[in-house]
Design an enzyme around this catalytic site. Structure first.
Site, mmCIF file in Angstrom:
data_model
loop_
_atom_site.group_PDB
_atom_site.id
_atom_site.type_symbol
_atom_site.label_atom_id
_atom_site.label_comp_id
_atom_site.label_asym_id
_atom_site.label_seq_id
_atom_site.Cartn_x
_atom_site.Cartn_y
_atom_site.Cartn_z
ATOM 1 N N LYS A 137 -9.732 1.320 -2.249
ATOM 2 C CA LYS A 137 -9.913 0.807 -0.890
ATOM 3 C C LYS A 137 -11.304 1.159 -0.359
ATOM 4 O O LYS A 137 -11.716 2.324 -0.355
ATOM 5 C CB LYS A 137 -8.828 1.408 -0.001
ATOM 6 C CG LYS A 137 -8.787 0.880 1.432
ATOM 7 C CD LYS A 137 -7.609 1.524 2.151
ATOM 8 C CE LYS A 137 -7.444 1.019 3.570
ATOM 9 N NZ LYS A 137 -6.284 1.667 4.227
ATOM 10 N N GLU A 154 0.845 -1.187 0.000
ATOM 11 C CA GLU A 154 0.000 0.000 0.000
ATOM 12 C C GLU A 154 0.890 1.251 0.000
ATOM 13 O O GLU A 154 1.965 1.267 0.576
ATOM 14 C CB GLU A 154 -0.868 -0.005 1.261
ATOM 15 C CG GLU A 154 -1.800 1.199 1.377
ATOM 16 C CD GLU A 154 -2.587 1.204 2.687
ATOM 17 O OE1 GLU A 154 -3.681 1.773 2.703
ATOM 18 O OE2 GLU A 154 -2.090 0.634 3.689
ATOM 19 N N CYS A 157 -5.079 -3.234 2.898
ATOM 20 C CA CYS A 157 -4.793 -2.970 4.313
ATOM 21 C C CYS A 157 -5.993 -3.161 5.239
ATOM 22 O O CYS A 157 -6.333 -4.278 5.587
ATOM 23 C CB CYS A 157 -4.197 -1.569 4.448
ATOM 24 S SG CYS A 157 -3.280 -1.315 5.998
#
Length: 284
Positions: A112, A40, A154
């Site tokens: 995300k 990330e 993440c």
């Protein structure tokens, strides 16, 4: 199928970060990998918003993405860029992953979904939603060197419903690029990645940021790969700027699922409803 993971300590200079990824692409190709996975925020980590602002671009103008695409094409290597901060159409930022093929073409992107808005016991406070717009679309990429590739980033790791949806859509490998804090990494990183691999009965590939960054933050590292039985196939520990390799046997997925077909056993159920608590019996 051999893959490579690049454990980075991204800094405040996108050009330096791009050069590091270019070197990792060369190392991954020389090591026989068919695909490289990066963490990330591969292109920039800088919590100083004013200093970072000039480095944010639209997807078509992002210089790190352009350099990675060119390097992937030159090497003939697929690259999963864990994420870059790019300007979205509404002017806000997107935390966006890219799957780039061996001709340098962008095969897929993923924004995300779950944003990291937390206050940790260490005193760290993070508000990702202050700068970033959340994604809304789950993504599985067909016909990559690792088969069908599901994309997460993440904090998505803490939401098993997303992993279940990707598995049910046919994912064989799920990428979890990350920049985990040290405190949450020590507590939950290995536990959650292995759990998601076991639940979805597939491979989880997690390239991570690791070390002390130029902006002062520290990340946990431990880029790893977990197999469909929860076995740990790779762990890069606290190494900095390291490329690690692992061979994936996708037939292992069918073997595990035939032995313990949990995905087939999932059933729909009624929503949870609070039950009335019976009071004490009264005399007639």
């Amino acid at each position: 199928m051999r893959i490579a993971l690049f454990q980075m300590t991204s800094g405040i200079d996108p050009a330096a970060n791009a050069a590091a990824i270019e070197r990792a692409i060369g190392e991954a190709k020389a090591g026989g990998a068919a695909m490289l996975f990066t963490p990330e925020m591969s292109g920039l980590i800088d919590k100083d918003r004013e200093r970072a602002a000039p480095h944010y671009h639209g997807q078509g103008e992002d210089p790190v993405l352009a350099r990675v695409r060119a390097a992937a094409k030159a090497a003939g290597l697929w690259v999963h860029v864990g994420s870059l901060a790019v300007r979205a159409d509404d002017g806000r930022l997107a935390n966006r992953a890219f799957v780039i093929d061996d001709a340098g073409e962008i095969r897929a992107t993923y924004d995300k979904i779950h944003l990291f808005d937390v206050d940790l016991p260490t005193g760290e406070s993070w508000r990702e939603s202050a700068s970033y717009a959340p994604g809304s679309r789950a993504v599985v990429v067909e016909e990559t060197p690792v088969g069908r590739l599901g994309l997460t980033i993440c904090y998505d790791l803490r939401f098993p419903a997303l992993f279940a949806a990707l598995a049910e859509a046919g994912a064989e490998v799920i990428a979890v690029p990350a920049a985990f804090t040290v405190s949450t990494g020590e507590a939950h990183w290995h536990l959650l990645l292995r759990a998601r691999a076991v639940e979805a009965e597939l491979f989880v590939v997690a390239a991570a940021q690791g070390g002390r960054h130029e902006d002062g933050r520290a990340t946990y590292g431990h880029s790893l790969v977990a197999g469909p039985w929860g076995e740990l196939l790779l762990d890069l520990g606290d190494a900095h700027g390291t490329v690690g390799f692992v061979d994936l046997d996708l037939e292992r997925i069918a073997e595990v699922r035939s032995r313990l077909p949990a995905l087939k056993h999932r059933r729909e159920f009624d929503p949870v409803r609070p039950m009335a608590v019976a009071g004490p019996a009264t005399a007639p």
